[in-house]
Design an enzyme around this catalytic site. Structure first.
Site, PDB file in Angstrom:
ATOM      1  N   ASP A 111       0.845  -1.185   0.000  1.00  0.00           N
ATOM      2  CA  ASP A 111       0.000   0.000   0.000  1.00  0.00           C
ATOM      3  C   ASP A 111       0.885   1.242   0.000  1.00  0.00           C
ATOM      4  O   ASP A 111       1.720   1.404   0.890  1.00  0.00           O
ATOM      5  CB  ASP A 111      -0.900  -0.038   1.239  1.00  0.00           C
ATOM      6  CG  ASP A 111      -2.047   0.945   1.154  1.00  0.00           C
ATOM      7  OD1 ASP A 111      -3.103   0.658   1.711  1.00  0.00           O
ATOM      8  OD2 ASP A 111      -1.868   2.023   0.550  1.00  0.00           O
ATOM      9  N   ASP A 138      -3.893   2.574  -5.151  1.00  0.00           N
ATOM     10  CA  ASP A 138      -2.606   2.593  -4.449  1.00  0.00           C
ATOM     11  C   ASP A 138      -2.363   1.322  -3.640  1.00  0.00           C
ATOM     12  O   ASP A 138      -1.614   1.326  -2.684  1.00  0.00           O
ATOM     13  CB  ASP A 138      -2.526   3.823  -3.538  1.00  0.00           C
ATOM     14  CG  ASP A 138      -3.542   3.762  -2.407  1.00  0.00           C
ATOM     15  OD1 ASP A 138      -4.489   2.965  -2.498  1.00  0.00           O
ATOM     16  OD2 ASP A 138      -3.373   4.516  -1.441  1.00  0.00           O
ATOM     17  N   GLU A 139      -2.996   0.240  -4.034  1.00  0.00           N
ATOM     18  CA  GLU A 139      -2.996  -0.943  -3.187  1.00  0.00           C
ATOM     19  C   GLU A 139      -2.945  -2.220  -4.026  1.00  0.00           C
ATOM     20  O   GLU A 139      -3.690  -2.359  -4.990  1.00  0.00           O
ATOM     21  CB  GLU A 139      -4.298  -0.899  -2.388  1.00  0.00           C
ATOM     22  CG  GLU A 139      -4.301  -1.670  -1.135  1.00  0.00           C
ATOM     23  CD  GLU A 139      -5.690  -1.642  -0.500  1.00  0.00           C
ATOM     24  OE1 GLU A 139      -6.516  -0.798  -0.859  1.00  0.00           O
ATOM     25  OE2 GLU A 139      -5.925  -2.506   0.350  1.00  0.00           O
TER      26      GLU A 139
END
Ligand SMILES: [Mg+2]
Length: 387
Positions: free
Chosen positions: A13, A107-108
């Site tokens: 993340d 974002d993960e």
């Protein structure tokens, strides 16, 4: 009870992603309280720096309140195109290294390393991947390695910011036990309050509750929460794919040159694919319009867009593509709309797209559609023929 698993999952993340991207491009923003949100006065906080969090600012909070809590904060209107680009760069780094991965949001990521034999080997591999992402994109990222997605995700949260963590097989319960129940990804604030009223604040306490009691109070979710509290999660990693798409087509009863009807049809179809996409918790980065003329000549126009799940933005792009493609002014037989290049977990980005009231409106509209069918509610612009 021990979780039965021989999987190895890495959850990665990016640390306060929007903030990190802004800082990468403007070093003067380093170390100051920073809030990123939509441009309008009624916007909500899409992301904030750790310095701002110290003042009580958090994401999804109305911007007005955030400014009041932290008057010294620098407020920036987010730049979705830039974030999408940076996200694609990170994805590329992971793609070149990972055997199987899922892009869970902008974002993960989850990487499945189950094939690799020794846990120690996977730890070294994941550490190197993290260093590579940092080296090649200059963005801070944290990760955790665990036996399943849920434990890995919770552990990444504990590793942040700019950290890494390994939860060895068999130690899941010991790791989760002392944490507050709301760290379990599926436990929202309402569930946490409900559990708190039952005297359950830590995951260890949740674990000791009779499963039947939790199921009685919280339904099916109660049972799942109980499992999660024990560190059990067999959710598979959904491989990230460029090809997946959601599309729909309309063949006119009679071939048409009626621009008004065609536009209305396009807006209507966009609403349908948009709804389907949101139902699957996806956001699209590519949109395609297809026109088939009465002579069966077919043309398609495609464009990249900043990740969005917003019908108005999608419709605007669809109409723009249509205007640029429909230049023969011939009878049209069929129109099609396709969304592709998905990421999962749209919430964070919608925060930037929409004002608080728009977010509420969209989830309200989708709820009506789920309850009464997708034809039950449409934007007025899709109802061409009645005007
Ligand atoms: Mg993040």
């Amino acid at each position: 009870m021990q979780p039965v698993s021989n999987r190895a999952v890495v959850h990665m993340d990016l640390d306060s992603f929007f903030v990190s991207v802004e800082r990468k491009h403007n070093h003067r923003l380093a170390g100051v309280p920073l809030i990123i949100g939509g441009g309008s006065d009624r916007s909500v906080v899409a992301s904030c720096s750790y310095e701002a969090r110290r003042f009580g600012v958090s994401s999804a909070m109305p911007m007005k309140l955030a400014r009041r809590l932290c008057p010294a904060a620098i407020v920036i209107a987010g730049d979705m195109e830039r974030y999408t680009r940076e996200s694609q760069e990170v994805t590329e780094v992971i793609r070149t290294q990972a055997p199987l991965f899922e892009k869970a949001s902008i974002d993960e990521f989850y990487v499945d390393l189950s094939g690799l034999e020794r846990f120690l080997g996977t730890w070294k591999w994941a550490r190197e991947l993290r260093q590579r992402v940092i080296r090649e994109t200059a963005l801070p990222i944290s990760f955790a390695l665990a036996a399943n997605k849920m434990v890995a995700k919770v552990a990444t949260g504990e590793a942040k910011p700019n950290g890494q963590k390994c939860i060895s097989r068999g130690t899941e319960a010991a790791f989760l036990g002392p944490l507050p129940v709301e760290r379990i990804p599926m436990a929202g604030p309402k569930t946490a309050t409900l559990l708190s009223n039952m005297g359950v604040r830590r995951i260890a306490t949740l674990r000791e509750m009779p499963r039947q009691l939790l199921e009685r109070v919280l339904g099916k979710m109660g049972g799942m929460l109980w499992q999660r509290a024990h560190g059990i999660d067999d959710t598979p990693i959904v491989p990230w794919s460029e090809r997946k798409s959601i599309s729909t087509e309309t063949t006119f009863e009679q071939d048409t040159i009626d621009l008004y009807a065609m536009r209305a049809t396009l807006v209507d179809m966009t609403g349908r694919v948009g709804f389907q996409m949101r139902k699957e918790h996806k956001l699209a980065a590519t949109i395609t319009v297809k026109i088939r003329y009465s002579d069966f000549n077919t043309i398609t126009k495609q464009a990249r867009i900043p990740y969005t799940g917003n019908d108005r933005q999608l419709s605007a792009k669809v109409l723009e593509l249509f205007e640029s493609a429909y230049n023969r002014r011939l009878l049209v037989r069929l129109l099609g709309v396709r969304l592709s290049h998905f990421i999962h977990g749209g919430h964070q980005i919608s925060l930037l797209d929409d004002t608080e009231s728009q977010i509420k409106l969209y989830s309200y509209i989708d709820k009506i559609k789920i309850k009464y069918g997708s034809d039950s509610i449409r934007p007025a612009s899709a109802m061409g023929s009645i005007y």
